[in-house]
Design a protein around this motif. Structure first.
Motif, PDB file in Angstrom:
ATOM      1  N   SER A  30       0.809  -1.227   0.000  1.00 37.92           N
ATOM      2  CA  SER A  30       0.000   0.000   0.000  1.00 37.92           C
ATOM      3  C   SER A  30       0.838   1.270   0.000  1.00 37.92           C
ATOM      4  CB  SER A  30      -0.919   0.028   1.234  1.00 37.92           C
ATOM      5  OG  SER A  30      -1.806  -1.058   1.228  1.00 37.92           O
ATOM      6  N   PHE A  31       2.150   1.108  -0.025  1.00 34.77           N
ATOM      7  CA  PHE A  31       3.014   2.279   0.042  1.00 34.77           C
ATOM      8  C   PHE A  31       2.918   3.105  -1.231  1.00 34.77           C
ATOM      9  CE2 PHE A  31       4.246   0.864   3.868  1.00 34.77           C
ATOM     10  CZ  PHE A  31       5.582   0.653   4.178  1.00 34.77           C
ATOM     11  N   SER A  32       3.003   4.415  -1.069  1.00 32.00           N
ATOM     12  CA  SER A  32       3.132   5.311  -2.205  1.00 32.00           C
ATOM     13  C   SER A  32       4.465   6.060  -2.179  1.00 32.00           C
ATOM     14  CB  SER A  32       1.994   6.331  -2.227  1.00 32.00           C
ATOM     15  OG  SER A  32       2.048   7.150  -1.062  1.00 32.00           O
ATOM     16  N   ALA A  33       5.127   6.075  -1.025  1.00 31.19           N
ATOM     17  CA  ALA A  33       6.390   6.806  -0.905  1.00 31.19           C
ATOM     18  C   ALA A  33       7.094   6.395   0.379  1.00 31.19           C
ATOM     19  CB  ALA A  33       6.148   8.314  -0.877  1.00 31.19           C
ATOM     20  N   MET A  34       8.398   6.583   0.393  1.00 29.78           N
ATOM     21  CA  MET A  34       9.189   6.454   1.613  1.00 29.78           C
ATOM     22  C   MET A  34      10.151   7.611   1.675  1.00 29.78           C
ATOM     23  SD  MET A  34       9.895   2.343   1.921  1.00 29.78           S
ATOM     24  CE  MET A  34      10.631   2.454   3.569  1.00 29.78           C
ATOM     25  N   GLY A  35      10.516   7.973   2.891  1.00 35.17           N
ATOM     26  CA  GLY A  35      11.390   9.133   3.021  1.00 35.17           C
ATOM     27  C   GLY A  35      12.212   9.089   4.296  1.00 35.17           C
ATOM     28  N   TRP A  36      13.067  10.083   4.403  1.00 35.70           N
ATOM     29  CA  TRP A  36      13.918  10.239   5.577  1.00 35.70           C
ATOM     30  C   TRP A  36      13.710  11.627   6.172  1.00 35.70           C
ATOM     31  CZ3 TRP A  36      16.675   6.353   7.707  1.00 35.70           C
ATOM     32  CH2 TRP A  36      16.924   5.233   6.922  1.00 35.70           C
ATOM     33  N   PHE A  37      13.662  11.662   7.501  1.00 35.40           N
ATOM     34  CA  PHE A  37      13.578  12.902   8.264  1.00 35.40           C
ATOM     35  C   PHE A  37      14.665  12.859   9.333  1.00 35.40           C
ATOM     36  CE2 PHE A  37       9.463  14.747   6.925  1.00 35.40           C
ATOM     37  CZ  PHE A  37       9.032  13.724   6.111  1.00 35.40           C
ATOM     38  N   ARG A  38      14.940  14.001   9.941  1.00 39.37           N
ATOM     39  CA  ARG A  38      15.902  14.019  11.041  1.00 39.37           C
ATOM     40  C   ARG A  38      15.454  15.009  12.103  1.00 39.37           C
ATOM     41  NH1 ARG A  38      21.104  16.635   7.826  1.00 39.37           N
ATOM     42  NH2 ARG A  38      20.317  18.793   7.665  1.00 39.37           N
ATOM     43  N   GLN A  39      15.929  14.773  13.302  1.00 41.91           N
ATOM     44  CA  GLN A  39      15.515  15.618  14.424  1.00 41.91           C
ATOM     45  C   GLN A  39      16.658  15.783  15.417  1.00 41.91           C
ATOM     46  OE1 GLN A  39      12.034  14.225  16.542  1.00 41.91           O
ATOM     47  NE2 GLN A  39      11.485  16.312  17.117  1.00 41.91           N
ATOM     48  N   ILE A  40      16.840  17.028  15.824  1.00 43.26           N
ATOM     49  CA  ILE A  40      17.796  17.364  16.867  1.00 43.26           C
ATOM     50  C   ILE A  40      16.979  17.662  18.120  1.00 43.26           C
ATOM     51  CG2 ILE A  40      19.581  19.028  17.553  1.00 43.26           C
ATOM     52  CD1 ILE A  40      19.948  19.601  14.548  1.00 43.26           C
ATOM     53  N   PRO A  41      17.470  17.285  19.302  1.00 44.86           N
ATOM     54  CA  PRO A  41      16.724  17.568  20.535  1.00 44.86           C
ATOM     55  C   PRO A  41      16.342  19.041  20.627  1.00 44.86           C
ATOM     56  CG  PRO A  41      18.541  16.114  21.014  1.00 44.86           C
ATOM     57  CD  PRO A  41      18.702  16.526  19.577  1.00 44.86           C
ATOM     58  N   GLY A  42      15.064  19.282  20.937  1.00 49.25           N
ATOM     59  CA  GLY A  42      14.587  20.644  21.095  1.00 49.25           C
ATOM     60  C   GLY A  42      14.144  21.302  19.814  1.00 49.25           C
ATOM     61  N   LYS A  43      14.297  20.594  18.687  1.00 49.86           N
ATOM     62  CA  LYS A  43      13.870  21.141  17.400  1.00 49.86           C
ATOM     63  C   LYS A  43      12.842  20.230  16.758  1.00 49.86           C
ATOM     64  CE  LYS A  43      17.748  24.018  16.006  1.00 49.86           C
ATOM     65  NZ  LYS A  43      18.568  24.433  14.843  1.00 49.86           N
ATOM     66  N   GLU A  44      12.113  20.795  15.789  1.00 51.14           N
ATOM     67  CA  GLU A  44      11.116  20.001  15.084  1.00 51.14           C
ATOM     68  C   GLU A  44      11.801  19.036  14.115  1.00 51.14           C
ATOM     69  OE1 GLU A  44       7.331  23.090  15.027  1.00 51.14           O
ATOM     70  OE2 GLU A  44       8.122  22.275  13.164  1.00 51.14           O
ATOM     71  N   ARG A  45      11.102  17.944  13.851  1.00 49.40           N
ATOM     72  CA  ARG A  45      11.604  16.992  12.869  1.00 49.40           C
ATOM     73  C   ARG A  45      11.589  17.660  11.497  1.00 49.40           C
ATOM     74  NH1 ARG A  45       9.265  11.025  13.447  1.00 49.40           N
ATOM     75  NH2 ARG A  45       9.934  11.566  15.542  1.00 49.40           N
ATOM     76  N   GLU A  46      12.664  17.481  10.726  1.00 50.25           N
ATOM     77  CA  GLU A  46      12.732  18.130   9.427  1.00 50.25           C
ATOM     78  C   GLU A  46      12.914  17.111   8.316  1.00 50.25           C
ATOM     79  OE1 GLU A  46      16.058  20.814   9.147  1.00 50.25           O
ATOM     80  OE2 GLU A  46      17.535  19.202   9.150  1.00 50.25           O
ATOM     81  N   PHE A  47      12.386  17.465   7.167  1.00 54.42           N
ATOM     82  CA  PHE A  47      12.462  16.626   5.981  1.00 54.42           C
ATOM     83  C   PHE A  47      13.897  16.576   5.465  1.00 54.42           C
ATOM     84  CE2 PHE A  47      11.321  14.751   2.035  1.00 54.42           C
ATOM     85  CZ  PHE A  47      12.013  15.435   1.052  1.00 54.42           C
ATOM     86  N   VAL A  48      14.310  15.383   5.031  1.00 56.68           N
ATOM     87  CA  VAL A  48      15.633  15.218   4.432  1.00 56.68           C
ATOM     88  C   VAL A  48      15.518  14.807   2.963  1.00 56.68           C
ATOM     89  CG1 VAL A  48      17.788  13.916   4.498  1.00 56.68           C
ATOM     90  CG2 VAL A  48      16.683  14.617   6.646  1.00 56.68           C
TER      91      VAL A  48
END
Length: 120
Positions: A30-48
């Protein structure tokens, strides 16, 4: 259900490389996409980076363009993130994500994350 498992994180010196892997299991048809995100403590998760099954080419955050490459293993639901020319500011927990066809959310499933630490 779906499970995403990241691997490949670790400690590397600035200028070095790492390759992250994300293995998916369960309702991956059922997947349409896969991706990577990253997060530093105290910050929002961001798209990679992300790759869509329907084509159109991969997408990257400006901060990683030219250094990171996302790819997919066609025979398996596995996505890789090749990270070259790493910088200390790339240090973060990296998360794999998957999106489902027809979902009203951009991303439906998340992995537990893998730590990437880049020393200067």
């Amino acid at each position: 259900q779906v499970q995403l498992e990241e691997s490949g994180g670790g400690l590397v010196q600035a200028g070095g490389s790492l390759r992250l892997s994300c293995d998916a299991s369960g309702r991956t048809f059922s997947f349409s996409a896969m991706g990577w995100f990253r997060q530093i403590p105290g910050k929002e998760r961001e798209f990679v980076a992300a790759i869509r099954w329907s084509g159109g080419g991969p997408a990257y955050a400006d901060s990683v363009k030219g250094r990171f490459t996302i790819s997919r293993h066609i025979a398996k639901t596995t996505v890789y993130l090749q990270m070259d020319s790493l910088k200390p500011e790339d240090t973060a927990v990296y998360y794999c994500a998957a999106g489902l066809r027809g979902s009203d959310k951009n991303w439906d499933y998340w992995g537990q994350g893998t730590q990437v630490t880049v020393s200067s």
